[in-house]
Scaffold this motif. Structure first.
Motif, PDB file in Angstrom:
ATOM      1  N   UNK A 188       3.674  13.326 -11.977  1.00 34.61           N
ATOM      2  CA  UNK A 188       2.938  12.064 -11.935  1.00 34.61           C
ATOM      3  C   UNK A 188       1.615  12.273 -11.199  1.00 34.61           C
ATOM      4  N   UNK A 189       0.583  11.604 -11.671  1.00 35.90           N
ATOM      5  CA  UNK A 189      -0.735  11.724 -11.070  1.00 35.90           C
ATOM      6  C   UNK A 189      -0.939  10.632 -10.021  1.00 35.90           C
ATOM      7  N   UNK A 190      -1.557  11.011  -8.930  1.00 40.96           N
ATOM      8  CA  UNK A 190      -2.010  10.044  -7.934  1.00 40.96           C
ATOM      9  C   UNK A 190      -3.529  10.119  -7.910  1.00 40.96           C
ATOM     10  N   UNK A 191      -4.170   9.108  -8.482  1.00 42.06           N
ATOM     11  CA  UNK A 191      -5.636   9.062  -8.524  1.00 42.06           C
ATOM     12  C   UNK A 191      -6.119   8.464  -7.215  1.00 42.06           C
ATOM     13  N   UNK A 192      -6.813   9.264  -6.425  1.00 48.34           N
ATOM     14  CA  UNK A 192      -7.180   8.863  -5.069  1.00 48.34           C
ATOM     15  C   UNK A 192      -8.620   8.354  -5.012  1.00 48.34           C
ATOM     16  N   UNK A 193      -8.771   7.066  -4.791  1.00 49.49           N
ATOM     17  CA  UNK A 193     -10.075   6.463  -4.533  1.00 49.49           C
ATOM     18  C   UNK A 193     -10.042   6.047  -3.070  1.00 49.49           C
ATOM     19  N   UNK A 194     -10.512   6.951  -2.209  1.00 46.93           N
ATOM     20  CA  UNK A 194     -10.266   6.812  -0.770  1.00 46.93           C
ATOM     21  C   UNK A 194     -11.548   6.929   0.049  1.00 46.93           C
ATOM     22  N   UNK A 195     -12.675   6.591  -0.559  1.00 47.60           N
ATOM     23  CA  UNK A 195     -13.942   6.670   0.164  1.00 47.60           C
ATOM     24  C   UNK A 195     -14.098   5.509   1.137  1.00 47.60           C
ATOM     25  N   UNK A 277       7.380   5.813  -8.221  1.00 48.77           N
ATOM     26  CA  UNK A 277       7.274   7.260  -8.462  1.00 48.77           C
ATOM     27  C   UNK A 277       6.793   7.555  -9.882  1.00 48.77           C
ATOM     28  N   UNK A 278       5.613   7.077 -10.176  1.00 49.45           N
ATOM     29  CA  UNK A 278       4.951   7.349 -11.463  1.00 49.45           C
ATOM     30  C   UNK A 278       3.453   7.403 -11.204  1.00 49.45           C
ATOM     31  N   UNK A 279       2.674   7.634 -12.239  1.00 52.38           N
ATOM     32  CA  UNK A 279       1.218   7.652 -12.087  1.00 52.38           C
ATOM     33  C   UNK A 279       0.751   6.378 -11.394  1.00 52.38           C
ATOM     34  N   UNK A 280      -0.167   6.523 -10.431  1.00 52.61           N
ATOM     35  CA  UNK A 280      -0.772   5.337  -9.830  1.00 52.61           C
ATOM     36  C   UNK A 280      -2.161   5.677  -9.315  1.00 52.61           C
ATOM     37  N   UNK A 281      -2.965   4.631  -9.158  1.00 52.72           N
ATOM     38  CA  UNK A 281      -4.289   4.765  -8.562  1.00 52.72           C
ATOM     39  C   UNK A 281      -4.250   4.147  -7.180  1.00 52.72           C
ATOM     40  N   UNK A 282      -4.788   4.860  -6.201  1.00 54.23           N
ATOM     41  CA  UNK A 282      -4.785   4.384  -4.819  1.00 54.23           C
ATOM     42  C   UNK A 282      -6.169   3.878  -4.442  1.00 54.23           C
ATOM     43  N   UNK A 283      -6.264   2.605  -4.134  1.00 52.40           N
ATOM     44  CA  UNK A 283      -7.507   1.988  -3.665  1.00 52.40           C
ATOM     45  C   UNK A 283      -7.348   1.724  -2.179  1.00 52.40           C
ATOM     46  N   UNK A 284      -7.694   2.711  -1.368  1.00 52.07           N
ATOM     47  CA  UNK A 284      -7.476   2.585   0.073  1.00 52.07           C
ATOM     48  C   UNK A 284      -8.394   3.535   0.829  1.00 52.07           C
ATOM     49  N   UNK A 285      -9.088   3.028   1.819  1.00 47.78           N
ATOM     50  CA  UNK A 285      -9.932   3.887   2.651  1.00 47.78           C
ATOM     51  C   UNK A 285      -9.074   4.868   3.438  1.00 47.78           C
ATOM     52  N   UNK A 286      -9.483   6.128   3.411  1.00 44.09           N
ATOM     53  CA  UNK A 286      -8.858   7.168   4.230  1.00 44.09           C
ATOM     54  C   UNK A 286      -9.989   7.968   4.878  1.00 44.09           C
ATOM     55  N   UNK A 287     -10.022   8.074   6.210  1.00 44.50           N
ATOM     56  CA  UNK A 287     -11.074   8.871   6.855  1.00 44.50           C
ATOM     57  C   UNK A 287     -11.095  10.290   6.306  1.00 44.50           C
ATOM     58  N   UNK A 288     -12.278  10.851   6.177  1.00 38.48           N
ATOM     59  CA  UNK A 288     -12.459  12.141   5.517  1.00 38.48           C
ATOM     60  C   UNK A 288     -11.579  13.239   6.114  1.00 38.48           C
ATOM     61  N   UNK A 289     -11.389  13.221   7.425  1.00 40.31           N
ATOM     62  CA  UNK A 289     -10.619  14.295   8.054  1.00 40.31           C
ATOM     63  C   UNK A 289      -9.120  14.228   7.721  1.00 40.31           C
ATOM     64  N   UNK A 290      -8.676  13.124   7.092  1.00 33.15           N
ATOM     65  CA  UNK A 290      -7.265  12.991   6.724  1.00 33.15           C
ATOM     66  C   UNK A 290      -7.035  13.134   5.227  1.00 33.15           C
ATOM     67  N   UNK A 291      -8.088  13.401   4.435  1.00 36.23           N
ATOM     68  CA  UNK A 291      -7.932  13.507   2.986  1.00 36.23           C
ATOM     69  C   UNK A 291      -6.909  14.574   2.607  1.00 36.23           C
ATOM     70  N   UNK A 304       0.742  15.080  -8.429  1.00 35.52           N
ATOM     71  CA  UNK A 304      -0.459  15.878  -8.634  1.00 35.52           C
ATOM     72  C   UNK A 304      -1.633  15.002  -8.199  1.00 35.52           C
ATOM     73  N   UNK A 305      -2.125  15.190  -6.960  1.00 38.29           N
ATOM     74  CA  UNK A 305      -3.186  14.313  -6.464  1.00 38.29           C
ATOM     75  C   UNK A 305      -4.551  14.693  -7.031  1.00 38.29           C
ATOM     76  N   UNK A 306      -5.297  13.688  -7.472  1.00 40.40           N
ATOM     77  CA  UNK A 306      -6.644  13.893  -8.006  1.00 40.40           C
ATOM     78  C   UNK A 306      -7.588  12.977  -7.239  1.00 40.40           C
ATOM     79  N   UNK A 307      -8.468  13.562  -6.445  1.00 37.87           N
ATOM     80  CA  UNK A 307      -9.415  12.754  -5.686  1.00 37.87           C
ATOM     81  C   UNK A 307     -10.620  12.423  -6.562  1.00 37.87           C
ATOM     82  N   UNK A 308     -10.875  11.146  -6.740  1.00 32.91           N
ATOM     83  CA  UNK A 308     -12.008  10.683  -7.538  1.00 32.91           C
ATOM     84  C   UNK A 308     -13.224  10.616  -6.617  1.00 32.91           C
ATOM     85  N   UNK A 309     -14.295  11.291  -7.010  1.00 32.05           N
ATOM     86  CA  UNK A 309     -15.486  11.377  -6.170  1.00 32.05           C
ATOM     87  C   UNK A 309     -16.684  10.798  -6.907  1.00 32.05           C
TER      88      UNK A 309
END
Length: 491
Positions: A188-195, A277-291, A304-309
């Motif tokens: 499963x993909x975790x699309x990370x939008x964490x800026x 426990x399936x594909x999801x998109x994460x809309x949450x701020x995460x400080x850069x040092x914890x990415x 399978x984490x994919x960070x969207x930049x």
């Protein structure tokens, strides 16, 4: 004829060149299986790389015997792929042998079932030309075999993550080009939008994933809010960290506090649970040092984490910074107020004490302390509710510089007022459900300079509510410009 090539022994296959073409991953500490291993060339390479367990299997007893001599530290079994070894393997190779299987597709699926969750199946195969989902019979030098078209291969591997890495090494008599294909289990993909907050995460989530079935958007802000409200099952420690001083304006601080206290694993597990426990998109701020910590925790769960930049626009001003600037500006306004030479509205309430339980009223405009200019008109707006024996239709009067008072009729229904005074509109007396209590009218602005009285007329009796006039700022202070001028003179 010798098949694999070794130093001093040339075979039909250029084994070292094939090894390079396979692009095998690091094998140190891994479990390795070569199906159709021949004399064990690739098993020997796995031992050389430091694999923890190496298994080779081939139906040729002669080849297996030679493999055991060459590489005694590996385990070799003389059997066909009808019987596969027990256990899971990190890397499995099936090289130029798939076309010998009676059910090629079934063999691929069986080998995939032997892989660990992060395992890799390496295929060396040929693909037949064609644009159909089919097997194509191809005449070889020694026999006829079926080979898949590219479309057929894609159909077989549709439930896996796969990639054609490139060409492999051709052998004499090959009718088709050989390819190397890497196949992994689909995670499963975790699309990370964490800026940073305000960088566009929510908008991008809506555009990329809104309306797509099967890909929920997990909001970090909403997750924290639900934790603080006791709606999510979390540890007492996480709930205490989130709930302490929680507001929707300080979620960035909450996130940092949670991650600094080592709660990343529980937080990631919570997001995964919400997604099912399936594909999801994460809309949450995460400080850069914890990415990286968040990605590692997701990988440990099988994602399978994919960070969207993206190049973010100007980030959202932090709440603490905005509050500080607002206070600084307020101090600036107070300091500069002494230089102001205009007039302010002054509202002096006059309703007698004994009448206050019977009359509730409010002046929306003009407000006490509002800036006043004598040009044009001034709007007088608000509401008044009378109770008990004073509950009756009334007029509003204003006495100004003219001798006669001006009279106005309340003409605006104010449900907001009835809700505030009586709890809700239905609980208000029928009189006020049927009669408007709001008013709004205009007067010449220069009337305030002379002062006006404002009130109610009930049964021909006047009940003063307030006196409206103007006032100038106190002259005790000096303007900032004058203060600066005096400082320059003193220096």
């Amino acid at each position: 004829m010798q098949y694999q090539s070794f130093p001093g022994v040339k075979g039909g296959s250029a084994s070292s060149q094939k090894l390079a073409a396979l692009r095998l991953p690091p094998l140190s500490g891994k479990r390795f299986l070569d199906v159709g291993c021949n004399e064990g060339f690739f098993c020997g390479y796995a031992l050389f790389e430091g694999a923890s367990q190496v298994v080779g299997m081939d139906k040729s007893a002669d080849a297996i015997g030679k493999a055991r001599v060459r590489f005694p530290d590996a385990e070799f079994v003389n059997q066909s792929w009808d019987t596969l070894p027990d256990g899971r393997f990190d890397v499995i190779t099936l090289l130029s042998a798939l076309h010998y299987a009676e059910d090629q597709e079934a063999l691929i699926h069986r080998l995939m079932s032997l892989l660990t969750d992060d395992g890799l199946l390496v295929l060396e195969i040929s693909m037949a030309p064609g644009t159909q989902n089919e097997w194509v019979k191809v005449q070889r030098a020694i026999d006829e075999r079926f080979f898949p078209t590219r479309i057929k291969l894609g159909h077989i591997l549709k439930d896996y993550a796969w990639k054609v890495i490139g060409h492999s090494v051709m052998q004499a008599g090959d009718p088709l080009q050989r390819y190397v294909v890497h196949v992994r289990k689909l995670k499963p993909y975790a699309w990370l939008l964490i800026q940073e907050p305000g960088s566009g995460k929510s908008t991008i989530c809506r555009r990329m994933f809104g309306g797509k079935p099967g890909i929920p958007v997990i909001s970090g802000d909403r997750t924290y809010l639900q934790i603080s409200q006791g709606k999510l099952n979390v540890s007492d420690e996480l709930r205490a960290l989130v709930s302490e001083g929680f507001t929707t304006a300080t979620i960035d601080k909450t996130t940092r506090k949670v991650l600094e206290q080592g709660m990343a694993i529980e937080l990631v597990q919570l997001w995964s649970n919400q997604a099912g426990f399936r594909d999801f998109a994460l809309d949450s701020y995460v400080p850069a040092e914890f990415h990286q910590q968040i990605k590692d925790a997701l990988q440990a769960l099988g994602y399978f984490p994919v960070e969207v930049s993206w190049n973010a626009s100007t980030p959202l001003t932090k709440a603490q910074t905005a509050t500080s600037k607002a206070r600084q500006y307020e101090k600036h306004l107070k300091k500069e107020q002494t230089a102001f030479t205009g007039e302010y509205v002054q509202v002096a309430k006059q309703l007698k004490k004994e009448l206050k339980p019977l009359i509730q009223w409010h002046l929306d405009s003009p407000g006490n302390g509002a800036l006043h200019t004598s040009a044009g008109t001034i709007r007088v707006a608000g509401w008044a509710i009378t109770k008990e024996y004073l509950q009756a239709s009334y007029l509003l009067y204003v006495t100004g510089p003219e001798e006669a008072a001006r009279l106005f009729t309340p003409d605006r229904a104010r449900k907001d007022v009835l809700n505030a005074v009586f709890g809700n509109t239905e609980a208000a007396p029928m009189f006020w459900q049927e009669h408007p209590c709001g008013f709004s009218f205009e007067l010449p602005a220069n009337w305030l300079e002379h002062g006006i009285e404002f009130g109610l007329v009930i049964n021909d009796a006047r009940i003063p509510l307030a006196h409206l006039s103007t006032s100038r700022p106190k002259a005790a202070g000096l303007s900032s410009q004058l203060v600066q001028g005096l400082k320059r003179l003193r220096s």
